[in-house]
Design an enzyme around this catalytic site. Structure first.
Site, PDB file in Angstrom:
ATOM      1  N   GLY A  39       0.834  -1.207   0.000  1.00 57.51           N
ATOM      2  CA  GLY A  39       0.000   0.000   0.000  1.00 57.51           C
ATOM      3  C   GLY A  39       0.864   1.249   0.000  1.00 57.51           C
ATOM      4  N   ALA A  82      15.531  10.884  -1.198  1.00 54.29           N
ATOM      5  CA  ALA A  82      16.694  10.825  -0.298  1.00 54.29           C
ATOM      6  C   ALA A  82      17.629   9.679  -0.693  1.00 54.29           C
ATOM      7  CB  ALA A  82      16.224  10.660   1.150  1.00 54.29           C
ATOM      8  N   VAL A 124      18.026   8.374  -3.712  1.00 51.57           N
ATOM      9  CA  VAL A 124      18.717   8.709  -4.971  1.00 51.57           C
ATOM     10  C   VAL A 124      19.853   9.704  -4.704  1.00 51.57           C
ATOM     11  CG1 VAL A 124      18.421   9.883  -7.205  1.00 51.57           C
ATOM     12  CG2 VAL A 124      16.695   8.231  -6.413  1.00 51.57           C
ATOM     13  N   ARG A 125      19.540  10.744  -3.959  1.00 49.42           N
ATOM     14  CA  ARG A 125      20.546  11.807  -3.797  1.00 49.42           C
ATOM     15  C   ARG A 125      21.680  11.382  -2.856  1.00 49.42           C
ATOM     16  NH1 ARG A 125      16.904  17.276  -4.513  1.00 49.42           N
ATOM     17  NH2 ARG A 125      16.419  16.816  -6.682  1.00 49.42           N
ATOM     18  N   ARG A 156       1.068  -5.224  -5.273  1.00 54.16           N
ATOM     19  CA  ARG A 156       1.196  -6.389  -4.383  1.00 54.16           C
ATOM     20  C   ARG A 156       1.444  -7.549  -5.349  1.00 54.16           C
ATOM     21  NH1 ARG A 156      -0.650  -4.163   0.575  1.00 54.16           N
ATOM     22  NH2 ARG A 156      -2.398  -2.741   0.377  1.00 54.16           N
ATOM     23  N   ASP A 185       5.366  -4.874   6.153  1.00 53.67           N
ATOM     24  CA  ASP A 185       5.964  -6.166   6.519  1.00 53.67           C
ATOM     25  C   ASP A 185       6.076  -7.134   5.330  1.00 53.67           C
ATOM     26  OD1 ASP A 185       3.239  -6.423   6.513  1.00 53.67           O
ATOM     27  OD2 ASP A 185       3.083  -7.450   8.436  1.00 53.67           O
ATOM     28  N   THR A 223       3.956   2.874   5.679  1.00 54.40           N
ATOM     29  CA  THR A 223       2.550   2.474   5.678  1.00 54.40           C
ATOM     30  C   THR A 223       1.781   3.428   6.569  1.00 54.40           C
ATOM     31  OG1 THR A 223       0.947   0.865   6.550  1.00 54.40           O
ATOM     32  CG2 THR A 223       3.170   0.666   7.376  1.00 54.40           C
ATOM     33  N   ILE A 224       0.590   3.798   6.139  1.00 50.99           N
ATOM     34  CA  ILE A 224      -0.183   4.733   6.975  1.00 50.99           C
ATOM     35  C   ILE A 224      -0.621   4.070   8.275  1.00 50.99           C
ATOM     36  CG2 ILE A 224      -0.997   6.119   5.034  1.00 50.99           C
ATOM     37  CD1 ILE A 224      -3.808   4.792   5.523  1.00 50.99           C
ATOM     38  N   ASP A 225      -0.668   2.724   8.298  1.00 47.92           N
ATOM     39  CA  ASP A 225      -1.256   2.013   9.449  1.00 47.92           C
ATOM     40  C   ASP A 225      -0.410   2.088  10.725  1.00 47.92           C
ATOM     41  OD1 ASP A 225      -3.178   1.299   7.692  1.00 47.92           O
ATOM     42  OD2 ASP A 225      -2.761  -0.849   7.693  1.00 47.92           O
ATOM     43  N   ASP A 251       1.721  -0.091  11.662  1.00 42.67           N
ATOM     44  CA  ASP A 251       1.549  -1.438  12.226  1.00 42.67           C
ATOM     45  C   ASP A 251       2.827  -2.268  12.144  1.00 42.67           C
ATOM     46  OD1 ASP A 251       1.602  -1.718   9.492  1.00 42.67           O
ATOM     47  OD2 ASP A 251      -0.027  -3.179   9.412  1.00 42.67           O
ATOM     48  N   ARG A 279      -5.402  -2.069   8.947  1.00 45.64           N
ATOM     49  CA  ARG A 279      -5.677  -3.505   8.842  1.00 45.64           C
ATOM     50  C   ARG A 279      -5.203  -4.190  10.117  1.00 45.64           C
ATOM     51  NH1 ARG A 279      -4.001  -5.770   3.394  1.00 45.64           N
ATOM     52  NH2 ARG A 279      -2.199  -4.528   3.914  1.00 45.64           N
ATOM     53  N   GLY A 288     -11.584  14.598  19.385  1.00 44.44           N
ATOM     54  CA  GLY A 288     -12.563  14.651  20.480  1.00 44.44           C
ATOM     55  C   GLY A 288     -13.700  13.652  20.323  1.00 44.44           C
ATOM     56  N   ALA A 289     -13.401  12.475  19.761  1.00 46.43           N
ATOM     57  CA  ALA A 289     -14.456  11.485  19.524  1.00 46.43           C
ATOM     58  C   ALA A 289     -15.054  10.993  20.849  1.00 46.43           C
ATOM     59  CB  ALA A 289     -13.886  10.313  18.743  1.00 46.43           C
ATOM     60  N   LYS A 321     -25.503  18.286  24.722  1.00 44.96           N
ATOM     61  CA  LYS A 321     -24.463  18.145  23.674  1.00 44.96           C
ATOM     62  C   LYS A 321     -25.142  17.872  22.324  1.00 44.96           C
ATOM     63  CE  LYS A 321     -20.276  15.454  22.611  1.00 44.96           C
ATOM     64  NZ  LYS A 321     -19.476  16.546  22.043  1.00 44.96           N
ATOM     65  N   GLU A 339     -10.925   0.239  10.935  1.00 45.51           N
ATOM     66  CA  GLU A 339     -11.206  -0.825   9.949  1.00 45.51           C
ATOM     67  C   GLU A 339     -10.934  -2.204  10.563  1.00 45.51           C
ATOM     68  OE1 GLU A 339      -8.143  -0.644   7.021  1.00 45.51           O
ATOM     69  OE2 GLU A 339      -8.956  -2.266   5.821  1.00 45.51           O
TER      70      GLU A 339
HETATM   71  O1  F6P Z   1      -1.751  -1.366   4.675  1.00 45.78           O
HETATM   72  C1  F6P Z   1      -2.314  -0.154   4.419  1.00 45.78           C
HETATM   73  C2  F6P Z   1      -3.759  -0.291   4.041  1.00 45.78           C
HETATM   74  O2  F6P Z   1      -4.162   1.011   3.659  1.00 45.78           O
HETATM   75  C3  F6P Z   1      -4.680  -0.861   5.119  1.00 45.78           C
HETATM   76  O3  F6P Z   1      -5.065   0.054   6.066  1.00 45.78           O
HETATM   77  C4  F6P Z   1      -5.827  -1.354   4.265  1.00 45.78           C
HETATM   78  O4  F6P Z   1      -6.503  -2.412   4.929  1.00 45.78           O
HETATM   79  C5  F6P Z   1      -5.145  -1.842   3.047  1.00 45.78           C
HETATM   80  O5  F6P Z   1      -3.935  -1.132   2.933  1.00 45.78           O
HETATM   81  C6  F6P Z   1      -5.953  -1.632   1.771  1.00 45.78           C
HETATM   82  O6  F6P Z   1      -5.249  -2.174   0.723  1.00 45.78           O
HETATM   83  P1  F6P Z   1      -5.592  -1.954  -0.821  1.00 45.78           P
HETATM   84  O7  F6P Z   1      -4.999  -0.658  -1.223  1.00 45.78           O
HETATM   85  O8  F6P Z   1      -4.972  -3.096  -1.503  1.00 45.78           O
HETATM   86  O9  F6P Z   1      -7.099  -1.894  -0.915  1.00 45.78           O
END
Ligand code: F6P
Length: 354
Positions: free
Chosen positions: A14, A25, A27-28, A75, A106, A128-130, A132, A174, A188-189, A216, A225
Site C-alpha cells: 500500500g 533521499a 537517490v541523492r 502487491r 511487513d 505504511t499509513i497504518d 503497524d 488492517r 474529540g471522539a 451536547k 477498519e
Molecule cells: O496497509 C495499508 C492499508 O491502507 C490498510 O489500512 C488497508 O486495509 C489496506 O492497505 C488496503 O489495501 P488496498 O490498497 O490493496 O485496498
C-alpha cells in the site's frame, strides 16, 4: 568490503505519503557517494519484469511534496514463488544491481529478506499509513494520514453540530487501531473502537444519550477498519435506534492514503532514506530502518519481522528458535511498552472525550 556501483530502489504494498521523499533521499544520498541508482517501477512486479530505469538527481525534483509513489506500487504474489524470485535475481544480475532499498510494510520486508538470502543485499524502510510495524515507533505516512483524518472529521463535526447529529467514521488500519486511537483523541471522539481493546456498545449509547440530555449536539465516533467491515455501519444504526440521535456513517478508506506528506513525514522519510543508503554502502544488509524513542536506528530485519509476529499474536512454530533468551526478552519488553502506551492513550481518550 563489497564495492557498490549500482543500487536500486522500489516501493511496494500500500502506498503511503512520504514514499517519494524517501525515494528522493535514497537517490541523492547514493549519488553523493558516486553510486548510480535505478528506480524499479511497480514494486517486486517491476523487478521480475525488468521495469527499471536509471534515476538522476533531477528525476527526483519536485517529488518531496507529492503523495502516492512516483515509482508506482503493487502487491505481487508471483514474487512469493521460486520462479518469481529466480526472475528477480536474474534481473539484478543482468542489470548489475548490487543492492536494493525496499520501501513498504511487513510484506515488503519479507520479500527483502528472501532477496538478501538469494544474494541481493536489501534494506527496508517502513512506509505504511497504518503504523503497524512493531519495530518502529513511527512509519512513513502515518502522521499525514492522521492529519488528513482530523481535517475531515473536523468538517463532519461542523455539520453534526448544525444538525444535532452523530457521525460514525471508519478509518483505515488492517488489524491495527493506531490511526483510530490518535485521531479519536485529537478529534474529540465520544468513543473510539479499535481491535486492540474490547468495547461496549451499550455503554457508548448510554454515554451519548446522557450527553444529549445535558445539551451536547454533535457526536463523533471513530471506528478502526480492524474491528470489522460491518461494525461501523451497524453501530451507526444502533446509536440512532438506542439514543434517538440521528446518526450517519462515513468510511474514509483510501482518501486518507493520498495527499501531500506533512513536515514530520517528509523529515522522517528523508532521514530514513539517507540512512538506509549509508548502511547498505557500509556493507550492511537485512536491516530495517526504525524510529525508536526519537532516534533513527537500524534493526535486524528478521528480529523486526518476528517481533511483529509476536506483537500480532501470529508466531509460528520455530519462529523464536534462532533468537537468544536475551533477544526474546528484549522483544517481550518492547511489546509490553507498546501495549502500555496504547492502553494509556485509550484510557485518556475515554476520560477526556465525553
Ligand atoms: O496497509 C495499508 C492499508 O491502507 C490498510 O489500512 C488497508 O486495509 C489496506 O492497505 C488496503 O489495501 P488496498 O490498497 O490493496 O485496498
Amino acid at each position: 568490503m563489497k564495492k557498490f556501483k549500482n543500487i536500486a530502489v522500489l516501493t511496494s504494498g500500500g502506498d503511503a505519503p512520504g514514499m517519494n521523499a524517501a525515494v528522493r533521499a535514497v537517490v541523492r544520498t547514493a549519488i553523493s557517494h558516486n553510486v548510480r541508482v535505478m528506480g524499479i517501477f511497480r514494486g517486486y512486479s517491476g523487478l521480475i519484469d525488468g521495469d527499471i530505469r536509471p534515476l538522476g538527481l533531477r528525476d527526483v525534483s519536485n517529488v518531496i511534496n507529492k503523495g502516492g509513489t512516483v515509482l508506482y506500487s503493487d502487491r505481487c504474489p508471483e514474487f512469493q514463488t521460486a520462479e518469481g524470485m529466480a526472475k528477480a535475481v536474474d534481473t539484478c544480475k543482468r542489470l548489475g544491481i548490487d543492492g536494493i532499498i525496499a520501501l513498504g510494510g511487513d510484506g515488503t520486508f519479507r520479500g527483502a529478506t528472501e532477496l538478501t538470502a538469494n544474494g541481493v543485499p536489501c534494506i527496508g524502510v517502513p512506509c505504511t499509513i497504518d503504523n503497524d510495524i512493531a519495530s518502529t515507533d513511527n512509519t512513513i505516512g502515518f502522521d499525514t494520514a492522521m492529519n488528513t483524518v482530523i481535517e475531515l472529521v473536523d468538517n463532519l463535526r461542523d455539520t453534526c453540530e448544525s444538525h444535532a447529529r452523530c457521525n460514525v467514521v471508519e478509518v483505515m488500519g488492517r488489524g491495527c487501531g493506531e490511526i483510530a486511537l490518535s485521531t479519536g483523541i485529537a478529534s474529540g471522539a465520544t468513543a473510539t473502537l479499535i481491535p486492540e481493546f474490547s468495547y461496549d456498545v451499550n455503554d457508548i449509547c448510554a454515554r451519548i444519550k446522557k450527553a444529549r440530555e445535558l445539551g451536547k449536539r454533535n457526536f463523533i465516533v471513530i471506528v478502526s477498519e480492524g474491528v470489522g467491515n460491518q461494525v461501523g455501519p451497524d453501530l451507526a444504526k444502533t446509536i440512532e435506534t438506542e439514543t434517538g440521535v440521528e446518526t450517519k456513517f462515513a468510511r474514509f478508506a483510501h482518501i486518507v492514503r493520498g495527499g501531500s506528506p506533512t513536515l514530520k513525514d517528509r523529515v522522517l522519510a528523508s532521514t530514513m532514506g539517507a540512512i538506509a543508503v549509508e548502511e547498505l554502502l557500509k556493507g550492511n544488509s537485512n536491516l530495517v530502518i526504525c524510529e525508536k524513542k526519537g532516534k533513527i536506528v537500524a534493526v535486524d530485519i528478521n528480529y523486526a519481522l518476528i517481533l511483529d509476529r509476536m506483537y500480532k499474536n501470529k508466531l509460528k512454530d520455530g519462529d523464536l528458535d534462532r533468537f537468544s533468551e536475551k533477544e526474546i526478552e528484549k522483544m517481550k519488553k518492547e511489546i509490553r511498552e507498546k501495549q502500555q502506551t496504547m492502553a494509556r492513550l485509550y484510557g485518556i481518550s475515554k476520560t477526556i472525550n465525553l
